[in-house]
Structure formats: C-alpha cells, structure tokens
Design an enzyme around this catalytic site. Structure first.
Site, short mmCIF file in Angstrom:
data_model
loop_
_atom_site.label_atom_id
_atom_site.label_comp_id
_atom_site.label_asym_id
_atom_site.label_seq_id
_atom_site.Cartn_x
_atom_site.Cartn_y
_atom_site.Cartn_z
N ASP A 1 0.87 -1.15 -0.10
CA ASP A 1 0.00 -0.10 -0.05
C ASP A 1 0.98 1.30 -0.04
O ASP A 1 2.05 1.23 -0.25
CB ASP A 1 -1.12 -0.26 1.25
CG ASP A 1 -2.14 0.73 0.95
OD1 ASP A 1 -2.34 1.83 0.65
OD2 ASP A 1 -3.16 0.30 1.27
N HIS B 175 1.53 1.91 -3.18
CA HIS B 175 0.50 2.85 -4.03
C HIS B 175 1.00 4.20 -4.16
O HIS B 175 0.44 4.94 -4.95
CB HIS B 175 -0.54 2.74 -2.98
CG HIS B 175 -1.42 1.47 -3.18
ND1 HIS B 175 -2.73 1.21 -2.56
CD2 HIS B 175 -1.16 0.26 -3.81
CE1 HIS B 175 -3.03 -0.23 -2.47
NE2 HIS B 175 -2.02 -0.73 -3.29
#
Length: 550
Positions: A297, A331
């Site tokens: 993430d 991310h």
C-alpha cells in the site's frame, strides 16, 4: 493602443499567497531544517537468553523477552540483546530507556497463535477502534529504540484476506490448501469463517459509547494489528532493522516527538491489504532517511487523524525530513492523506527514488476531512516506471463519478473542507508514467499555490489541472506520448506556465475548459511544435489565455 490592465483582487491574493510561501521558508529552509533530538542509552547489556529464551523457532519466548526489557528499564535502561537465531514470540512491549538490539541473522518471528494477542483499544485510520495487540508496541515512553541488522517478521499472511486476482494460479492453490475459507463467489480467501462474516457483513471495529472490548470477541480474527505501534513517545529510534510481513500497517508512530527512522528495510507482499510501510501520524520533529520500502500500500505516508476525531485531536504532523529513501512497490512513494484532518506542515522531502510505485508524490483527501496541508517542499525526486501519476493531488479520494470530471457543485466551506496549499517541488524526474501531473481540487476550495520547477517527465499524458489556483510550472519537459492535449485545464485560475518543452508534432498544446477558467499565462514556450496551440471548450474564453513568445 491596448487598454491598461489593473491587478484584480484574485491576482493580489495570488501574490499574497506567494509572499506567504516565501515568508514561511524563513522559519525552515533547505539550509535550516528541523532539528530532531536523538535518544541515548546506557551501555549495560542484557541478553534475552539470561531469562530462558531459545532460538529454535519452536519455544515461545514472549515472557523471556518482555522480562528482559522490564528488567533493563528498571535498572535505568540499556541494551536488550537479541542474538542470532529464530526467536518465536508473542507481543513484545517496549519500555523507556531500552534499546532492543537485533544482531545480524536474528529474527523475531511473531506467533500465528492469535490467542496470544489480546483485544486492546487502538486506532484504525485515525479513529479509536478495537484491534488485536500489536506484535511490538509502546506507550508514553521516552528514549526507546529498535536497532541492529536483524529481522522483525509479523507472520502477516495468517491475518490477511487476499483476492484470487492478486496471486498466481499456483500461489492461489497453495493459499486455499493452507486452510481458511473462501467467499461465496470463490474469488477471495479469508483466514477464518469469523473473518469472512465480519468482512462480508461490513462489521465496524470502531469503539463507540456503550461498546466494550469484549463485544468484539465474535470478530477478533478480523481486527488485524499493525506490526509496530508507538504512541505518545519521545526520542524514538528505529535503525538498521528489517520490518516485514505485517498483518496491516508496518510502522505506525502515533503522536510521537523526536522520531528517527534510519536505514530500515520495510517489506510487505504486493497483495497485502492495508500493507503500508510507514504511517507517521500526528508526529512532530521526525527524520526518515536511508530507508528502502517494498510494500502493498502507501510507502511513506503522512497522517494526522480522520474527520471530526482528527480535528478534535488537533495535532498536525510537522517538522519532518524525508531523504535518501528508495521505494519499490507501493501505492505511493511519498504520500499525504487521506486521514489528514489534523493537518500537515513543514515537511522536506529530497533525494528519494521511486521505482515502480503506483504514484510518486501523492496527496489525497475528500470533503469531510478538513485539515490544512501546507508548506511541503520536495526536490531531487527520481522516478521510474510509475504506473499512474508522477505528481498527484486529488480531493475526491474514493469518490466515483459518472464521468472523469467532478460535478460543478460548490457546497459551503466549513471545518470539513480540506485545504492543500503553499508547496514547492523542484528537480523532479520521471521516466515512465501514465500521467505526469494531476491536480484536482474542489470547486469551493481549489488546490492553491503549488510551484513546480525543473521537471523532466516522460509519460503517456502531460498534465491535467482541475479546480486549481495559483499553480506555477516552470522549465518543464512534458514528453508525453499521447499528445492531445499536452496540458489540460478545467475551471482553474491564475496559472503560470514558463518554459514548457514538449514532443514535436503534438496535436494540441493546451486544452482550456470550463467557464470558470481564467488568468492563464504562458511564456518562453515554443508553439510551432504543436498542430494546435490551444483549444477552448465547455465555455472557456480565449481571452483568459495569454501567450508571451520568447
């Protein structure tokens, strides 16, 4: 004779914003960065083997390790030594004045026996929530560290759900064979039936009045812990260690002061849901340097609480230096938001490399968050193979539209309106991305006063600005493959483009859209490389775009 043009109120406000940005730099500048106090420890050393710890990967060493830490702290502090070996353990609780030191080839491996992790009061995305106890935690401490060259492994796979699409066929078969249960459509693996019921039923882990920790026992398996949580601590050092395989976020300093994260390797699988690398939340005076991250993430993420609870806490993340770091999968390389309701300010990011992240510099929020994010400075950022945007601002995080552009709605500005402003990015290089620059503010609160200078962005699409104000882009090579248009503008104002270079034979240089678009200046830019210099759509006026040739 052309009529004289007097400065409008909007132009004066833009100049004022720039003046404030320059004035703020006198508080902190690249030559006068925030100072971060370092912890100090006695040289006294306690080996965990003195309390019966065994490095066989079978013996549960929870009591031995925690006893060593407690004894060290009681005697005034020092070093608790974890020698080479595979040390199976349950939750470890840090104490003041203790440096937990992992020798090279030492691994703290956290048990898969979830009964060892009590349900405790914690934080989930900035709000009070029930969580399983973190593998490593500490609260209200001073002078605390985890150092060395060893490994901290959270055994996160037993905690996480995973989608079939995220794994290869052989990995999926192995996951299904390991136990757990499948979603009814067979496309998601859950670690247990309890996890499945909580997930499918969208059960909340938030602590609300009238609900005790015992009330969460029927969803305990769903309450994934963060690997390391340090709350309200002062003079914290994490150095040299590998932190990997976290059930949720990896490193989560919360409301800490004088925090140093140096030369760490932070690793989570690409499929790790909420597998953030570092989430620095409501911290003051911090340094992140020389770290390598490869996570599932956001990598290096700045937070300060969510919505009303974050605003009530009122603790911005501030006075931070992020330098000499490398991010692989993630991310975002450097991220602010979306839980930033307490604000963020005076952050200095420089000499970092992002290789293969979804986004590079990522700023995100949404209506309802509130908070002010300002005085962010970034320079010497080098990116390669970015999947989406190199520089990204979006105030519509997780909001879906029927079209690509948000509706032209302008609710009243209130405490829930997020504000992002007063930033400067210099010397940004990106070799490969879907889009070079994307800025999307709110109609009632544009992204404001962002200066970008000396950019070299080789991307599919050049730049897109929506509801932006006072954006300056100077000396930028926007070598976009899709050349219609190189730069798109929608309902934005007071934009300045100076020295823009772009691919020859581009179809359209500027696409100017929206009847709220005004005051756009372009200078020192060659126009003949584009088949069409500018197009005007959706009510945009040609008079709002002013070209000044070289």
């Amino acid at each position: 004779m052309k009529p004289l043009h007097f400065l409008s109120v909007a132009t004066l406000l833009a100049f004022t914003s720039s003046a404030l940005l320059a004035q703020s730099a006198t508080l902190y500048s690249w030559k006068n960065l925030p100072k971060i106090a370092q912890p100090a420890f006695r040289k006294d050393t306690i080996n965990i083997t003195r309390f019966g710890a065994k490095p066989d990967g079978i013996t549960l060493n929870t009591q031995a390790i925690n006893t060593a830490i407690e004894e060290c702290s009681k005697k005034g502090g020092g070093v608790v030594l974890v020698p080479p070996g595979l040390w199976l353990t349950g939750p470890v609780v840090l104490k003041s004045n203790v440096n937990l030191h992992l020798k090279k080839t030492a691994t703290l491996l956290f048990t898969t026996d979830k009964t060892q992790y009590a349900i405790v009061e914690g934080v989930y995305e900035g709000k009070n929530a029930a969580r399983n106890q973190s593998p490593i935690s500490g609260k209200n401490l001073e002078n605390v560290a985890i150092t060395g060259q060893g490994i901290v492994d959270g055994n996160g796979d037993v905690w996480r759900a995973v989608n079939k699409s995220q794994l290869t066929e052989s990995q999926w078969k192995e996951k299904v064979a390991s136990g757990g249960v499948l979603k009814d459509d067979g496309k998601t693996w859950y670690p247990s039936e309890q996890f499945k019921q909580a997930s499918v039923g969208n059960k909340s882990m938030l602590l609300v009045p009238g609900k005790s920790l015992n009330d969460f026992m029927d969803m305990k398996d769903f309450l994934r812990p963060n690997l390391v949580v340090l709350t309200n601590c002062k003079k914290v050092l994490l150095e040299g260690v590998t932190f990997q395989n976290s059930p949720a976020w990896c490193l989560h300093p919360l409301m800490c002061q004088d925090l140093t994260l140096r030369n760490l390797f932070v690793k989570n699988p690409e499929y790790a849901h909420n597998g953030d690398g570092m989430d620095i939340e409501s911290c003051k005076n911090f340094l992140i340097e020389g770290c390598t991250l490869d996570v599932g993430d956001d990598a290096i993420c700045i937070k300060s609480g969510k919505d009303e609870e974050g605003r009530k806490r009122g603790m911005p993340t501030e006075n931070g230096i992020i330098r000499y770091n490398t991010v692989y999968n993630g991310h975002g390389g450097f991220v602010v938001g979306s839980e930033m309701s307490g604000g963020a300010r005076y952050l200095f990011v420089h000499d970092c490399t992002f290789m293969g992240t979804d986004k590079g510099l990522r700023f995100k929020s949404v209506r309802g968050r509130g908070g002010v994010v300002e005085h962010i400075y970034a320079k010497n950022i080098y990116m390669k193979n970015i999947a989406q945007e190199a520089i990204f601002f979006d105030m519509y995080y997780f909001v879906k539209f029927a079209t690509d552009s948000p509706r032209d709605e302008r609710p009243e500005v209130n405490e829930g309106t997020p504000i992002f402003r007063h930033m400067k990015f210099e010397n940004i290089v990106c070799n490969g991305a879907e889009k070079g620059i994307f800025v999307r503010g709110l109609p009632e609160m544009p992204i404001e006063d962002i200066q970008m200078e000396n950019l070299t962005l080789q991307t599919q699409v050049g730049a897109e600005l929506v509801d932006a104000k006072g954006i300056s882009i100077k000396n930028a090579q926007l070598q976009s493959v899709k050349t219609k248009p190189v730069i798109s503008v929608l309902n934005s104002s007071l934009l300045s483009f100076d020295g823009i270079q772009y691919a020859q034979n581009s179809d359209v240089l500027f696409s100017i859209n929206g009847n709220r678009t005004q005051n756009i200046s372009v200078k020192n830019t060659e126009f003949k490389n584009a088949k069409t210099k500018a197009e005007f759509l959706e009510g945009a006026s040609e008079k709002e775009l002013i070209f000044t040739n070289k």
